[in-house]
Design a protein around this motif. Structure first.
Motif, short mmCIF file in Angstrom:
data_model
loop_
_atom_site.label_atom_id
_atom_site.label_comp_id
_atom_site.label_asym_id
_atom_site.label_seq_id
_atom_site.Cartn_x
_atom_site.Cartn_y
_atom_site.Cartn_z
N UNK A 22 0.83 -1.21 0.00
CA UNK A 22 0.00 0.00 0.00
C UNK A 22 0.86 1.25 0.00
N UNK A 23 0.24 2.35 0.39
CA UNK A 23 0.94 3.63 0.43
C UNK A 23 1.41 3.92 1.84
N UNK A 24 2.72 4.12 1.98
CA UNK A 24 3.32 4.38 3.28
C UNK A 24 3.35 5.88 3.54
N UNK A 25 2.94 6.25 4.74
CA UNK A 25 2.98 7.66 5.16
C UNK A 25 3.77 7.76 6.47
N UNK A 26 4.41 8.88 6.68
CA UNK A 26 5.12 9.11 7.94
C UNK A 26 4.15 9.78 8.91
N UNK A 27 3.10 9.06 9.24
CA UNK A 27 2.07 9.52 10.17
C UNK A 27 2.17 8.67 11.43
N UNK A 28 2.24 9.31 12.56
CA UNK A 28 2.33 8.61 13.85
C UNK A 28 0.95 8.09 14.26
N UNK A 29 0.99 7.00 15.01
CA UNK A 29 -0.23 6.45 15.60
C UNK A 29 0.15 5.84 16.94
N UNK A 30 -0.53 6.29 17.98
CA UNK A 30 -0.28 5.75 19.32
C UNK A 30 -1.38 4.78 19.70
N UNK A 31 -0.98 3.60 20.14
CA UNK A 31 -1.91 2.57 20.59
C UNK A 31 -1.40 2.06 21.94
N UNK A 32 -2.26 1.38 22.67
CA UNK A 32 -1.85 0.81 23.96
C UNK A 32 -0.68 -0.15 23.81
N UNK A 33 -0.59 -0.81 22.66
CA UNK A 33 0.44 -1.82 22.44
C UNK A 33 1.77 -1.25 21.96
N UNK A 34 1.77 0.02 21.54
CA UNK A 34 3.00 0.64 21.06
C UNK A 34 2.69 1.82 20.17
#
Length: 175
Positions: A148-160
């Motif tokens: 797919x298309x990779x973006x340098x977007x952060x995502x915070x989840x409980x697991x990391x």
């Protein structure tokens, strides 16, 4: 509401257009910026007040150190040059959102057990994957390719914390 659906439709149309470009196979090591050092992250953590071997898991000092370590790992830098590229990368699925037998969003990690066992990998070694409609859920121990298309977007989840987001068009078994 109509505007939101229009924006979503435009995004997925752009994603489909991006997927017509050549796909680059991406190894996990490439997601780590040149010159990045785990020692730089470790330097952000205040030294323990007691030997680590003397700390129990529930000790406040152990909890402080673990929290500081997770915070430092979440700040690991990414490679901005990959933003917007069409990529294929192999990894393991850590489900975040599922619908019956389909995974709708997940973390893609480079090795089995990452994010489930602590601590999680650094943010530049976790990819948050978004799908349109989901994919059949693989076993947690079954590696997959995600394209797919990779973006340098952060995502915070409980697991990391993920330093990248992949808007996935396909997921296939790793062969």
């Amino acid at each position: 509401m109509r505007t939101a659906w229009a924006l979503i439709a435009l995004f997925w149309a752009a994603l489909a257009s991006a997927e017509s470009r050549p796909v680059q196979d991406l190894p996990w090591e490439a997601l780590i910026p040149a010159g990045f050092s785990y020692a730089d992250l470790a330097a952000q953590i205040e030294a323990p007040t007691a030997p680590l071997s003397s700390l129990a898991d529930d000790d406040p000092e152990a909890q402080r150190l673990y929290s500081a370590m997770r915070d430092a790992l979440a700040q690991a830098p990414v490679v901005d040059a990959y933003d917007g590229l069409s990529v294929r990368i192999a990894g393991f699925v850590v489900p975040l959102e599922q619908d019956e037998d389909r995974v709708l969003s997940f973390l893609l990690v480079p090795y089995y057990g990452a994010c489930i066992h602590t601590p999680p990998p650094p943010a530049n070694q976790i990819i948050h994957v978004e799908t349109q409609g989901g994919f059949k859920t693989p076993g947690l121990d079954e590696p997959v390719y995600v394209t797919g298309t990779l973006r340098t977007e952060r995502h915070d989840a409980d697991l990391g914390s993920a330093g990248y987001t992949l808007y996935a068009g396909s997921m296939t078994p790793y062969l």
